[in-house]
Structures are given as C-alpha cells and as structure tokens.
Design an enzyme around this catalytic site. Structure first.
Site, PDB file in Angstrom:
ATOM      1  N   CYS A 114       0.816  -1.217   0.000  1.00  0.00           N
ATOM      2  CA  CYS A 114       0.000   0.000   0.000  1.00  0.00           C
ATOM      3  C   CYS A 114       0.854   1.274   0.000  1.00  0.00           C
ATOM      4  O   CYS A 114       1.537   1.553  -0.968  1.00  0.00           O
ATOM      5  CB  CYS A 114      -1.015  -0.045   1.143  1.00  0.00           C
ATOM      6  SG  CYS A 114      -2.383   1.106   0.888  1.00  0.00           S
ATOM      7  N   HIS A 217      -3.826  -5.106   0.308  1.00  0.00           N
ATOM      8  CA  HIS A 217      -3.377  -5.516   1.644  1.00  0.00           C
ATOM      9  C   HIS A 217      -3.443  -7.038   1.798  1.00  0.00           C
ATOM     10  O   HIS A 217      -4.373  -7.552   2.434  1.00  0.00           O
ATOM     11  CB  HIS A 217      -4.233  -4.839   2.723  1.00  0.00           C
ATOM     12  CG  HIS A 217      -3.876  -3.405   2.968  1.00  0.00           C
ATOM     13  ND1 HIS A 217      -2.828  -3.031   3.789  1.00  0.00           N
ATOM     14  CD2 HIS A 217      -4.406  -2.264   2.472  1.00  0.00           C
ATOM     15  CE1 HIS A 217      -2.736  -1.704   3.802  1.00  0.00           C
ATOM     16  NE2 HIS A 217      -3.681  -1.214   3.016  1.00  0.00           N
ATOM     17  N   GLU A 219      -1.853  -8.919   3.739  1.00  0.00           N
ATOM     18  CA  GLU A 219      -1.743  -9.360   5.146  1.00  0.00           C
ATOM     19  C   GLU A 219      -3.118  -9.525   5.790  1.00  0.00           C
ATOM     20  O   GLU A 219      -3.254 -10.261   6.761  1.00  0.00           O
ATOM     21  CB  GLU A 219      -0.857  -8.383   5.945  1.00  0.00           C
ATOM     22  CG  GLU A 219      -1.504  -7.075   6.410  1.00  0.00           C
ATOM     23  CD  GLU A 219      -1.698  -6.038   5.300  1.00  0.00           C
ATOM     24  OE1 GLU A 219      -1.380  -6.330   4.125  1.00  0.00           O
ATOM     25  OE2 GLU A 219      -2.176  -4.920   5.612  1.00  0.00           O
TER      26      GLU A 219
END
Ligand code: MN
Length: 267
Positions: A114, A217, A219
C-alpha cells in the site's frame, strides 16, 4: 535452524487521553502475524532519521517490509499539496526514504504494501496521484467499504512478472484501501499487476534479488484467501537465502582468523 529477521516499518499517531497528549508508534498486527506465519521473525523498526541507527537496522535485518499508512508528503515528488491530500507524517517519510536507500545498497529483499509501494516508487524518482480523482484513469472503487478480509476488485497479472509466476494465472481478486496511486512509475521498475481501470496495483524490480510491491493488503487476506500467503512465503524465502549468504560470508571470515590463531599456536 534460525529464522530470518524481517524489519517492519511502523506508524505514528498523535493521541490525547484526558489532559494528556502523546505520540505513539504502532502497527496493525496483521503484518507481524503474516511474517510469523511465513516462518520469519518480525522486528519493528521505530522511526528515526539518525543514519547510524538506520544503518544498524539494515545490518540486523534479512529483509524489509514497508507497511501501509499515511500519504507521502508530495514535496518529496516535486508537487504542492492538493486539498484532497489526507494527513502526513513527513518524519516517517524522511526515515523510510533513508532506510530504503540503505537497504537497497545492501541488496536485501524488500516487500512493500500500500503506502509502502507508493513511497518505494517515490524513493526511486516516481510520482503519485495525490488522489485518484485528480486525473488518474480510476473508474472503479479503490477505497472499499467491504470488510478488509474481502476481495472487491480484480487485477490482471502481467506475463513474465513475479506475480504471474506465483499465481500461475492472468487474474486474481484483491482488497482495496487506497485513495492514491502511482502516476509516473520510477525508472528500473516494471508492472506486475494492473486494475481493470488502468491503476497500477503491483510493481517489481527485476534487476534486484527481491523487490516486490502491491497496492492491496495481502496481510489482511491470508486467512480467508490463503493463496495470498504465497507473497509472504516468497519474500521470506528471499530473506532466508540472504541470511544464508551472509552467514557464509561471516563464517569464511571467521575461518581465516581462526586459521591464523592456530598457526600462531603451532609456532
Ligand atoms: Mn485498488
């Protein structure tokens, strides 16, 4: 077997509680959890602009994860701030720009997420749309209102890119929490993934051991969309081989000095 150490950049927030106000370093736990799940050690690297501290960070880590956060100060890419720019922490920008250059000089693996992708692009001379409504090709919603664990738009993977080799197909779905995007791609980078509206969603440097950046994202997707673990697995594998190479260098240096001590004893 020792595990590689991944340095994580962190965020800064100004808080006030009652009569007190203070600044706090923090990170969303998903980044650290994803590194642990990929069998590496997450090490948070607090903001500082002191060169000697940053150099020691670089020595300590086998790979760098550039995490998400605030907008990058547009002065760092030669623009004045537009009204649609959101909050800035220029000290974090200065710190990360130094850190990126030093990690690059040490040729250690870098994975950027990001804002991480945005500052990586700026560090190598690229620019950003301060808001994707300002002349970018964006026509789809890049600031999703669905939960972070849900995917909301597709991206096309470019053949020959590291992402294509990992996912082995032309299209994957991602989450999206960005109001900025890459405008001018920095020299030396190539595109790995592009959104249907033309917004760049992932870039890499092919002339480097491992440098990959994604605008989404991953994660926050690894639980519901397990194939996103591939990104962390590949990054940690690169950090692991960096660690092995460094160990080899250190042990061959030690070998030389141990040899000369032995020689002395024999005399
Ligand atoms: Mn997006």
């Amino acid at each position: 077997m020792s595990l590689p150490i991944i340095g994580l950049t962190i965020n800064l927030i100004a808080m006030s509680v009652g009569d007190y106000s203070f600044e706090r370093f923090y990170i969303n736990r998903y980044y650290a959890d994803a590194i642990v799940q990929a069998a590496a050690v997450p090490l948070l690297l607090p903001i500082t602009t002191k060169d000697e501290i940053i150099e020691r960070y670089v020595d300590l880590i086998d790979g760098l994860l550039l995490t998400g956060g605030h907008d990058v100060n547009p002065l760092f890419y030669g623009e004045q701030p537009h009204n649609l720019l959101t909050s800035l922490y220029p000290e974090r920008d200065k710190y990360e720009l130094k850190l990126i250059k030093k990690v690059f000089a040490a040729k250690k693996p870098i994975f950027a997420i990001c804002r991480g992708m945005q500052i990586l692009n700026v560090a190598f001379g690229g620019t950003l749309y301060q808001d994707i409504t300002l002349g970018s090709p964006a026509t789809i919603k890049h600031m999703q209102q669905a939960p972070a664990q849900e995917v909301t738009h597709t991206v096309t993977l470019i053949p020959d890119s590291i992402l294509f080799s990992l996912f082995k197909r032309e299209s994957i779905s991602v989450n999206s929490f960005h109001h900025q995007a890459i405008k001018k791609l920095a020299t030396g980078f190539s595109v790995c993934a592009i959104a249907p509206d033309g917004i760049l969603e992932s870039i890499e440097r092919k002339d480097y051991p491992f440098m990959l950046a994604v605008q989404w994202h991953p994660e926050m997707l690894i639980e519901k969309h397990a194939e996103m673990r591939l990104l962390f697995k590949e990054f940690v594998a690169a950090a692991n081989s960096e660690m092995q190479q460094n160990k080899y260098k250190q042990s061959s240096n030690k070998g030389i000095s141990a040899g000369s001590i032995d020689f002395g004893k024999r005399q």
